[in-house]
Design an enzyme around this catalytic site. Structure first.
Site, PDB file in Angstrom:
ATOM      1  N   CYS A   1      -4.902   1.064  -3.587  1.00 49.67           N
ATOM      2  CA  CYS A   1      -4.566   2.455  -3.292  1.00 49.67           C
ATOM      3  C   CYS A   1      -3.948   3.144  -4.503  1.00 49.67           C
ATOM      4  O   CYS A   1      -3.287   4.162  -4.353  1.00 49.67           O
ATOM      5  CB  CYS A   1      -3.655   2.529  -2.078  1.00 49.67           C
TER       6      CYS A   1
ATOM      7  N   CYS B   1       0.864  -1.176   0.000  1.00 48.34           N
ATOM      8  CA  CYS B   1       0.000   0.000   0.000  1.00 48.34           C
ATOM      9  C   CYS B   1       0.907   1.235   0.000  1.00 48.34           C
ATOM     10  O   CYS B   1       2.125   1.105  -0.097  1.00 48.34           O
ATOM     11  CB  CYS B   1      -0.893  -0.034   1.233  1.00 48.34           C
TER      12      CYS B   1
ATOM     13  N   CYS C   1       4.023   0.268  -7.864  1.00 50.15           N
ATOM     14  CA  CYS C   1       5.239  -0.230  -7.213  1.00 50.15           C
ATOM     15  C   CYS C   1       6.363  -0.313  -8.219  1.00 50.15           C
ATOM     16  O   CYS C   1       6.128  -0.635  -9.374  1.00 50.15           O
ATOM     17  CB  CYS C   1       5.019  -1.642  -6.678  1.00 50.15           C
TER      18      CYS C   1
END
Length: 133
Positions: free
Chosen positions: A82, A9, A86
Site C-alpha cells: 500500500c 497496511c 512505516c
C-alpha cells in the site's frame, strides 16, 4: 519460541487483517501474529470478513489497530503493498507483498486478494519452518 510477524497496511481494515487471519490459522505453532495500520479506521471491511468466513476463518473479533498497538520489535515486518512508509520498527526480515487493495471492489476482488495472501503466508511458514516444498 515463536517468531513475531506483523502485517502492516494503511488502515488495517482488509489485506493486513486477512494476513493476520491466515497466519493465526495456518501458522499458530510458528508465529505470534499481529497486524496494524498507519491511520485510524473504524472497522474491518465486511467483505474481507465474509471471504475469510468462506474459508472457515472467523475474523469477526478482529479490529483495526495502529502501530502503537503492536510490539516495538518483530522478527518479520510485512507491508501489504500500500506504499505505506512505516516509522522504523526493528525487525529481522522486511518484505513488501505488493497485493492490490480490493477495497471498494467486488467480492471477487476480495477473494483474489485472500487467495494471494494465503499463498504468501504458506510460503512464509515454509521458509520459517525450513520446508522447501
Amino acid at each position: 519460541m515463536k517468531k513475531k510477524v506483523a502485517f502492516i497496511c494503511v488502515h488495517n481494515s482488509c489485506r493486513s487483517q486477512m494476513a493476520e487471519g491466515w497466519a493465526k490459522h495456518l501458522g499458530k505453532d510458528i508465529f505470534e501474529v499481529y497486524s496494524a495500520g498507519t491511520e485510524n479506521y473504524p472497522e474491518v471491511k465486511p467483505l474481507a470478513i465474509k471471504v475469510m468466513e468462506e474459508e472457515g476463518i472467523d475474523m469477526s473479533n478482529q479490529y483495526p489497530k495502529l502501530l502503537k498497538d503492536i510490539p516495538d520489535e518483530v522478527d518479520y515486518l510485512i507491508t501489504m503493498g500500500c506504499n505505506v512508509v512505516c516509522p522504523y520498527i526493528p525487525n529481522s526480515v522486511m518484505e513488501d507483498w505488493g497485493i492490490e487493495d480490493p477495497s471498494g471492489g467486488h467480492i471477487e476482488d476480495y477473494r483474489i486478494a485472500r487467495d494471494i495472501i494465503k499463498e504468501k503466508v504458506i510460503d512464509l511458514i515454509n521458509r520459517e519452518s525450513g520446508d522447501k516444498n
